[in-house]
Design an enzyme around this catalytic site. Structure first.
Site, short mmCIF file in Angstrom:
data_model
loop_
_atom_site.label_atom_id
_atom_site.label_comp_id
_atom_site.label_asym_id
_atom_site.label_seq_id
_atom_site.Cartn_x
_atom_site.Cartn_y
_atom_site.Cartn_z
N LYS A 22 -18.54 -5.56 20.95
CA LYS A 22 -19.93 -5.33 21.35
C LYS A 22 -20.87 -5.30 20.15
CE LYS A 22 -23.04 -1.71 22.74
NZ LYS A 22 -23.27 -0.28 22.61
N ASN A 23 -20.51 -4.52 19.12
CA ASN A 23 -21.43 -4.33 17.99
C ASN A 23 -21.63 -5.62 17.20
OD1 ASN A 23 -21.77 -1.68 18.71
ND2 ASN A 23 -20.26 -0.88 17.27
N ARG A 97 -31.04 -0.50 22.57
CA ARG A 97 -31.23 -0.24 21.15
C ARG A 97 -30.97 -1.47 20.29
NH1 ARG A 97 -32.43 3.95 18.38
NH2 ARG A 97 -32.05 3.95 16.15
N ASP A 121 -27.94 5.34 23.63
CA ASP A 121 -27.17 6.55 23.88
C ASP A 121 -27.96 7.81 23.57
OD1 ASP A 121 -24.79 5.34 24.66
OD2 ASP A 121 -24.21 4.98 22.59
N ASP A 321 -17.56 5.84 16.06
CA ASP A 321 -17.42 5.53 17.48
C ASP A 321 -16.06 5.89 18.05
OD1 ASP A 321 -19.98 4.60 17.76
OD2 ASP A 321 -19.48 2.48 17.57
#
Length: 438
Positions: A22-23, A97, A121, A321
């Site tokens: 994802k990142n 974000r 988040d 994370d």
């Protein structure tokens, strides 16, 4: 709104393949704005946050074609920059974000970039200063509309390379500045740059497009600006956070699981950190095999006998994370461990839900928690929970899968933001989980 109903206390077995990261995907997708030529990206995860960013790019005028599962073509040759100041963008951008990273590419190529104050988040303050200070160092002018909570940077004469020392090794901040600097005049030097594998992937992709970035993998990046970038093909790495989640799941449920194609060379301290918790990991080619921990797992102690502390740190330190996963796994270990979450002051607040399930946790302050493991002598109790963010959500899901009885998790949209079809993939290895749309 969706809900998971989980019947816990069952052993799982089988193979699971991690999704694309994802990142990394959020950075890579923004980089397609740097060129009018076609960029093809594969292994893109089908998750809410990534799909939201793809929608934003489409509304911005990027021509997008789906070529197969997780594989897309992007062409940014006819962009509608007026969309950036529309009410539609203010709404869509504020809900993601990762949308902050479109600013650097747009500033570099078109001399202006705008973004509404982004959401994401609820894990504490996440400032944007590093991004905008970097743009200002490159010669951009900053403006902020306080009433509309709208940020903007403009450089009608273009950007100019410079030396900068970042005040924090922000991953998204470094990515944004790098994408702005690749088209700047002259040389940009970024010290205290983030060097996570996903940032390395971005730099490698940009170099494949014609950028000149050296120092990739270190905290000192040197970027010689070029006049234009071309197209390329790029494949997203497997998601290291999901890999860590499956390691934790296997240990907590005493399950034998093989995690396929994990890209071992990009996992850093993750395998050894879980080994410190007593979890056995076996490397089989590029896979991770976790045997069933039928006799539990023992947390290591330091040489002097004091109990273990696991803390997050910028890469190559342990990623923040995965601290939520470490915390929940420790609740059934033999021994004690302190988890020290340095970056976000609200990320540990989900522990009250684990305490309700019977976990022995002392929340020392917003950043530190001490966990005293049960050693499976008593199991966690099923309960009803609400997922506050992505990483807490997956941790609560792992806790529910280990707890006897039926648990309910509300607000699973948070989990869907970061994990692709997680209920289907868990059922494939024997989990008893159903999704209920409310």
């Amino acid at each position: 709104m969706g809900t998971f109903q989980i019947e816990g206390g069952h052993q799982l077995k089988g193979e699971i393949t991690p999704q694309g990261a994802k990142n990394e995907a959020l950075q890579i997708l923004c980089a397609v704005l740097l060129t009018p030529e076609e960029v093809i990206i594969s292994n893109i995860p089908d998750i809410r946050d990534v799909n939201k960013l793809i929608d934003i790019l489409r509304n911005l005028g990027v021509k997008i074609q789906k070529l197969g599962k997780g594989k897309y073509s992007f062409k940014s040759d006819e962009l509608n920059l007026e969309y950036l100041e529309s009410e539609q963008f203010k709404k869509e951008g504020s809900g993601l974000r990762g949308s902050i990273m479109i600013v650097g590419p747009l500033l570099a190529r078109f001399g202006k970039g705008y973004i509404p104050r982004p959401g994401g988040d609820k894990i504490g303050r996440r400032r944007l200063d590093t991004h905008f200070e970097g743009f200002i160092n490159l010669g951009a002018e900053f403006r902020y509309n306080k009433e509309e909570r709208f940020y903007g940077v403009e450089a009608p004469e273009g950007l100019t390379g410079t030396y900068m020392l970042l005040d924090e090794a922000s991953v998204t901040g470094t990515a944004n500045i790098v994408m702005a600097a690749v088209l700047a005049k002259g040389t940009t030097t970024i010290y205290n740059a983030a060097c996570e594998p996903y940032l390395q992937q971005l730099c490698k992709m940009l170099n494949a497009m014609g950028a000149k970035i050296s120092g990739v993998g270190s905290n000192l990046l040197v970027i010689d600006g070029v006049k234009a970038l071309g197209g390329c093909e790029h494949r997203v790495l497997p998601d290291m956070i999901e890999i860590g989640s499956w390691i934790g799941l296997a240990a907590m449920t005493k399950s034998e699981i093989t995690i396929k194609n994990v890209s071992w060379e990009n996992l850093g301290l993750i395998p050894n950190t879980f080994r410190k918790l007593g979890i056995t990991l076996e490397r089989v080619g590029d896979d991770i095999h976790i045997p069933a921990h039928t006799n539990g797992y023992q947390i290591e102690s330091y040489i002097d006998g004091s109990f273990m502390t696991i803390a997050d740190a910028p890469w190559p330190g342990f990623t923040p994370d995965l601290l939520s996963i470490v915390l929940v796994v420790a609740t059934q270990a033999r021994g004690e461990v302190m988890v020290h979450q340095k970056m976000f002051e609200s990320r540990l607040f989900f522990v009250d839900k684990l305490i309700d399930m019977g976990a022995k946790i002392i929340l020392c302050d917003p950043h530190r928690a001490t966990i005293i493991g049960h050693d499976f002598q008593s199991t966690l109790k099923a309960t009803t929970m609400v997922s506050p963010d992505i990483r807490a959500g997956i941790s609560l899901l792992i806790a529910a899968l280990s707890a006897k009885g039926t648990s309910t998790i509300h607000n699973i949209e948070q989990i869907d933001r970061g994990y692709e079809n997680i209920d289907e993939r868990l059922r494939a290895i024997g989990a008893k989980i159903i999704r209920v749309e409310v």
